[in-house]
Design a protein around this motif. Structure first.
Motif, PDB file in Angstrom:
ATOM      1  N   ALA A  97      23.164  -1.372  -2.801  1.00  0.00           N
ATOM      2  CA  ALA A  97      21.462  -1.731  -2.670  1.00  0.00           C
ATOM      3  C   ALA A  97      21.466  -0.018  -3.796  1.00  0.00           C
ATOM      4  N   SER A  98      20.013   0.177  -4.096  1.00  0.00           N
ATOM      5  CA  SER A  98      19.649   1.440  -5.959  1.00  0.00           C
ATOM      6  C   SER A  98      19.316   2.826  -4.761  1.00  0.00           C
ATOM      7  N   THR A  99      20.062   3.446  -5.255  1.00  0.00           N
ATOM      8  CA  THR A  99      19.371   5.010  -4.660  1.00  0.00           C
ATOM      9  C   THR A  99      19.247   5.544  -4.893  1.00  0.00           C
ATOM     10  N   TRP A 100      17.838   5.151  -6.178  1.00  0.00           N
ATOM     11  CA  TRP A 100      16.773   5.767  -6.409  1.00  0.00           C
ATOM     12  C   TRP A 100      15.800   4.576  -5.922  1.00  0.00           C
ATOM     13  N   TYR A 101      15.521   3.721  -5.982  1.00  0.00           N
ATOM     14  CA  TYR A 101      14.430   2.627  -5.273  1.00  0.00           C
ATOM     15  C   TYR A 101      14.902   1.992  -4.745  1.00  0.00           C
ATOM     16  N   THR A 102      13.985   0.890  -3.636  1.00  0.00           N
ATOM     17  CA  THR A 102      13.102   0.150  -2.884  1.00  0.00           C
ATOM     18  C   THR A 102      12.648  -1.034  -3.199  1.00  0.00           C
ATOM     19  N   VAL A 103      12.551  -2.039  -2.667  1.00  0.00           N
ATOM     20  CA  VAL A 103      11.811  -2.925  -2.929  1.00  0.00           C
ATOM     21  C   VAL A 103      11.102  -3.102  -1.804  1.00  0.00           C
ATOM     22  N   ALA A 104       9.504  -3.770  -2.050  1.00  0.00           N
ATOM     23  CA  ALA A 104       8.937  -4.007  -1.100  1.00  0.00           C
ATOM     24  C   ALA A 104       8.039  -5.685  -1.481  1.00  0.00           C
ATOM     25  N   PRO A 105       8.544  -6.550  -0.934  1.00  0.00           N
ATOM     26  CA  PRO A 105       8.342  -8.483  -1.272  1.00  0.00           C
ATOM     27  C   PRO A 105       6.360  -7.888  -0.613  1.00  0.00           C
ATOM     28  N   GLN A 106       5.408  -8.890  -1.672  1.00  0.00           N
ATOM     29  CA  GLN A 106       4.155  -8.849  -1.196  1.00  0.00           C
ATOM     30  C   GLN A 106       3.341 -10.224  -1.310  1.00  0.00           C
ATOM     31  N   GLY A 107       4.542 -11.297  -0.704  1.00  0.00           N
ATOM     32  CA  GLY A 107       3.585 -12.348  -1.143  1.00  0.00           C
ATOM     33  C   GLY A 107       4.015 -12.861  -2.535  1.00  0.00           C
ATOM     34  N   ALA A 108       3.568 -13.301  -3.345  1.00  0.00           N
ATOM     35  CA  ALA A 108       3.578 -13.964  -4.685  1.00  0.00           C
ATOM     36  C   ALA A 108       4.392 -12.519  -5.820  1.00  0.00           C
ATOM     37  N   THR A 109       4.484 -11.495  -5.644  1.00  0.00           N
ATOM     38  CA  THR A 109       4.496  -9.781  -5.694  1.00  0.00           C
ATOM     39  C   THR A 109       5.640  -9.159  -5.425  1.00  0.00           C
ATOM     40  N   PHE A 110       5.875  -8.176  -5.834  1.00  0.00           N
ATOM     41  CA  PHE A 110       6.377  -7.245  -5.155  1.00  0.00           C
ATOM     42  C   PHE A 110       6.620  -5.550  -6.027  1.00  0.00           C
ATOM     43  N   THR A 111       6.488  -5.045  -5.251  1.00  0.00           N
ATOM     44  CA  THR A 111       7.133  -3.554  -5.410  1.00  0.00           C
ATOM     45  C   THR A 111       8.088  -2.446  -5.251  1.00  0.00           C
ATOM     46  N   ILE A 112       7.898  -2.023  -6.494  1.00  0.00           N
ATOM     47  CA  ILE A 112       9.707  -0.808  -6.570  1.00  0.00           C
ATOM     48  C   ILE A 112       8.755  -0.409  -6.443  1.00  0.00           C
ATOM     49  N   THR A 113       9.506   0.258  -5.372  1.00  0.00           N
ATOM     50  CA  THR A 113       8.970   2.242  -5.475  1.00  0.00           C
ATOM     51  C   THR A 113      10.313   3.320  -5.353  1.00  0.00           C
ATOM     52  N   LEU A 114       9.612   4.520  -5.920  1.00  0.00           N
ATOM     53  CA  LEU A 114      10.874   5.547  -5.861  1.00  0.00           C
ATOM     54  C   LEU A 114      10.894   5.859  -4.184  1.00  0.00           C
ATOM     55  N   LEU A 115      12.359   6.115  -4.049  1.00  0.00           N
ATOM     56  CA  LEU A 115      13.286   6.366  -2.759  1.00  0.00           C
ATOM     57  C   LEU A 115      12.268   7.666  -2.868  1.00  0.00           C
ATOM     58  N   ALA A 116      12.328   8.413  -1.559  1.00  0.00           N
ATOM     59  CA  ALA A 116      12.159  10.010  -1.095  1.00  0.00           C
ATOM     60  C   ALA A 116      12.730  10.473  -0.816  1.00  0.00           C
ATOM     61  N   PHE A 117      13.495  12.125  -1.658  1.00  0.00           N
ATOM     62  CA  PHE A 117      14.878  12.901  -0.862  1.00  0.00           C
ATOM     63  C   PHE A 117      14.493  13.184  -0.286  1.00  0.00           C
ATOM     64  N   PRO A 118      15.162  14.218   0.637  1.00  0.00           N
ATOM     65  CA  PRO A 118      15.434  14.698   1.472  1.00  0.00           C
ATOM     66  C   PRO A 118      14.490  15.956   1.351  1.00  0.00           C
ATOM     67  N   SER A 119      14.057  16.865   1.733  1.00  0.00           N
ATOM     68  CA  SER A 119      13.280  17.910   0.812  1.00  0.00           C
ATOM     69  C   SER A 119      14.187  19.192   0.470  1.00  0.00           C
ATOM     70  N   GLY A 120      14.219  19.357  -0.458  1.00  0.00           N
ATOM     71  CA  GLY A 120      14.845  20.744  -1.234  1.00  0.00           C
ATOM     72  C   GLY A 120      15.597  20.228  -2.899  1.00  0.00           C
ATOM     73  N   GLN A 121      15.661  18.642  -2.209  1.00  0.00           N
ATOM     74  CA  GLN A 121      16.716  17.309  -3.887  1.00  0.00           C
ATOM     75  C   GLN A 121      14.909  16.689  -4.454  1.00  0.00           C
ATOM     76  N   THR A 122      15.584  16.657  -5.547  1.00  0.00           N
ATOM     77  CA  THR A 122      14.635  15.554  -6.368  1.00  0.00           C
ATOM     78  C   THR A 122      15.243  14.529  -6.398  1.00  0.00           C
ATOM     79  N   ASN A 123      14.225  13.799  -6.610  1.00  0.00           N
ATOM     80  CA  ASN A 123      14.722  12.284  -7.240  1.00  0.00           C
ATOM     81  C   ASN A 123      14.953  12.081  -8.383  1.00  0.00           C
ATOM     82  N   PRO A 124      15.995  12.105  -9.254  1.00  0.00           N
ATOM     83  CA  PRO A 124      16.208  12.445 -10.767  1.00  0.00           C
ATOM     84  C   PRO A 124      15.032  11.493 -11.677  1.00  0.00           C
ATOM     85  N   CYS A 125      14.959  10.097 -11.152  1.00  0.00           N
ATOM     86  CA  CYS A 125      14.209   9.203 -11.094  1.00  0.00           C
ATOM     87  C   CYS A 125      12.723   9.639 -11.513  1.00  0.00           C
ATOM     88  N   ALA A 126      12.290  11.043 -10.731  1.00  0.00           N
ATOM     89  CA  ALA A 126      10.519  10.790 -10.927  1.00  0.00           C
ATOM     90  C   ALA A 126      10.390  11.827 -12.119  1.00  0.00           C
TER      91      ALA A 126
END
Length: 126
Positions: free
Chosen positions: A95-124
Protein backbone atom coordinates in the motif's frame (compact mmCIF):
# COMPACT_ATOMS: atom_id res chain seq x y z
CA UNK A 1 90.41 20.31 14.34
CA UNK A 2 91.62 20.22 10.80
CA UNK A 3 90.36 22.62 8.18
CA UNK A 4 89.04 19.73 6.12
CA UNK A 5 86.88 18.45 8.99
CA UNK A 6 85.66 21.94 9.80
CA UNK A 7 84.60 22.38 6.19
CA UNK A 8 82.71 19.07 6.16
CA UNK A 9 81.02 19.91 9.49
CA UNK A 10 80.02 23.32 8.16
CA UNK A 11 78.55 21.70 4.98
CA UNK A 12 76.51 19.25 7.04
CA UNK A 13 75.16 21.98 9.30
CA UNK A 14 74.20 24.10 6.31
CA UNK A 15 72.48 21.12 4.61
CA UNK A 16 70.49 20.40 7.78
CA UNK A 17 69.55 24.06 8.12
CA UNK A 18 68.34 24.22 4.51
CA UNK A 19 66.20 21.08 4.81
CA UNK A 20 64.49 22.21 8.02
CA UNK A 21 63.32 25.41 6.35
CA UNK A 22 61.60 23.53 3.50
CA UNK A 23 57.82 23.25 3.96
CA UNK A 24 54.71 25.36 4.18
CA UNK A 25 54.17 28.40 6.35
CA UNK A 26 51.23 28.68 8.70
CA UNK A 27 49.62 31.30 6.47
CA UNK A 28 49.81 29.02 3.42
CA UNK A 29 48.19 26.18 5.35
CA UNK A 30 45.41 28.45 6.62
CA UNK A 31 44.69 29.70 3.10
CA UNK A 32 44.38 26.11 1.85
CA UNK A 33 42.03 25.22 4.74
CA UNK A 34 39.83 28.25 4.02
CA UNK A 35 39.63 27.38 0.32
CA UNK A 36 38.67 23.79 1.15
CA UNK A 37 35.99 25.06 3.54
CA UNK A 38 34.50 27.30 0.86
CA UNK A 39 34.45 24.43 -1.65
CA UNK A 40 32.79 22.13 0.88
CA UNK A 41 30.08 24.73 1.58
CA UNK A 42 29.38 25.13 -2.14
CA UNK A 43 29.03 21.36 -2.57
CA UNK A 44 26.73 20.98 0.45
CA UNK A 45 24.35 23.70 -0.72
CA UNK A 46 24.25 22.44 -4.30
CA UNK A 47 23.53 18.84 -3.24
CA UNK A 48 20.85 19.78 -0.68
CA UNK A 49 18.08 20.30 -3.24
CA UNK A 50 18.62 16.95 -4.94
CA UNK A 51 16.66 15.10 -2.24
CA UNK A 52 13.63 17.37 -2.66
CA UNK A 53 13.53 16.83 -6.42
CA UNK A 54 13.90 13.08 -5.94
CA UNK A 55 11.07 13.02 -3.42
CA UNK A 56 8.79 14.87 -5.82
CA UNK A 57 9.58 12.39 -8.58
CA UNK A 58 8.87 9.47 -6.23
CA UNK A 59 5.45 10.96 -5.38
CA UNK A 60 4.51 11.41 -9.04
CA UNK A 61 5.63 7.87 -9.83
CA UNK A 62 3.67 6.44 -6.88
CA UNK A 63 0.51 8.20 -8.02
CA UNK A 64 0.97 7.03 -11.62
CA UNK A 65 1.51 3.46 -10.42
CA UNK A 66 -1.74 3.57 -8.44
CA UNK A 67 -3.61 4.88 -11.50
CA UNK A 68 -2.19 2.08 -13.67
CA UNK A 69 -3.08 -0.53 -11.04
CA UNK A 70 -6.66 0.80 -10.84
CA UNK A 71 -7.04 0.60 -14.61
CA UNK A 72 -5.65 -2.95 -14.61
CA UNK A 73 -8.10 -3.97 -11.85
CA UNK A 74 -10.96 -2.41 -13.82
CA UNK A 75 -9.92 -4.26 -16.97
CA UNK A 76 -9.82 -7.56 -15.10
CA UNK A 77 -12.81 -7.25 -12.72
CA UNK A 78 -14.96 -4.53 -14.27
CA UNK A 79 -14.78 -2.19 -11.24
CA UNK A 80 -12.33 0.04 -9.42
CA UNK A 81 -11.11 -0.98 -5.99
CA UNK A 82 -9.56 0.20 -2.75
CA UNK A 83 -5.89 0.04 -1.84
CA UNK A 84 -6.53 -3.37 -0.23
CA UNK A 85 -8.06 -4.63 -3.49
CA UNK A 86 -5.02 -3.46 -5.42
CA UNK A 87 -2.50 -5.09 -3.07
CA UNK A 88 -4.58 -8.24 -2.60
CA UNK A 89 -5.07 -8.62 -6.34
CA UNK A 90 -1.33 -8.41 -6.96
CA UNK A 91 -1.46 -5.08 -8.78
CA UNK A 92 0.61 -3.34 -6.09
CA UNK A 93 3.31 -4.93 -3.96
CA UNK A 94 2.38 -2.78 -0.95
CA UNK A 95 0.00 0.00 0.00
CA UNK A 96 1.11 3.54 -0.67
CA UNK A 97 2.43 5.51 2.29
CA UNK A 98 1.39 8.80 0.67
CA UNK A 99 -1.92 8.16 -1.08
CA UNK A 100 -5.23 6.40 -0.55
CA UNK A 101 -7.77 5.31 -3.16
CA UNK A 102 -11.56 5.63 -3.02
CA UNK A 103 -13.61 3.94 -5.75
CA UNK A 104 -16.73 5.86 -6.79
CA UNK A 105 -18.74 3.79 -9.24
CA UNK A 106 -17.24 4.22 -12.68
CA UNK A 107 -14.36 6.40 -11.39
CA UNK A 108 -11.89 6.52 -8.53
CA UNK A 109 -10.22 9.24 -6.48
CA UNK A 110 -6.61 9.25 -5.32
CA UNK A 111 -6.23 11.33 -2.16
CA UNK A 112 -3.17 12.41 -0.20
CA UNK A 113 -3.01 10.81 3.24
CA UNK A 114 -3.18 13.09 6.26
CA UNK A 115 -0.03 12.82 8.35
CA UNK A 116 0.04 13.21 12.16
CA UNK A 117 0.36 16.78 13.44
CA UNK A 118 3.86 18.13 13.20
CA UNK A 119 4.66 15.96 10.19
CA UNK A 120 4.09 16.92 6.58
CA UNK A 121 3.36 14.64 3.68
CA UNK A 122 6.31 14.97 1.29
CA UNK A 123 3.92 14.80 -1.67
CA UNK A 124 1.84 17.78 -0.51
CA UNK A 125 2.48 20.87 -2.57
CA UNK A 126 2.75 24.12 -0.60
Amino acid sequence: MSTYLQGKLHQRMRARHETTEAGFTLIELLVVIVILGILAAVVVFSVRGINDRGQGSACKTDKATIQTAEEALFARDGHYGTMDDLTGGGFLSSASTWYTVAPQGATFTITLLAFPSGQTNPCATP
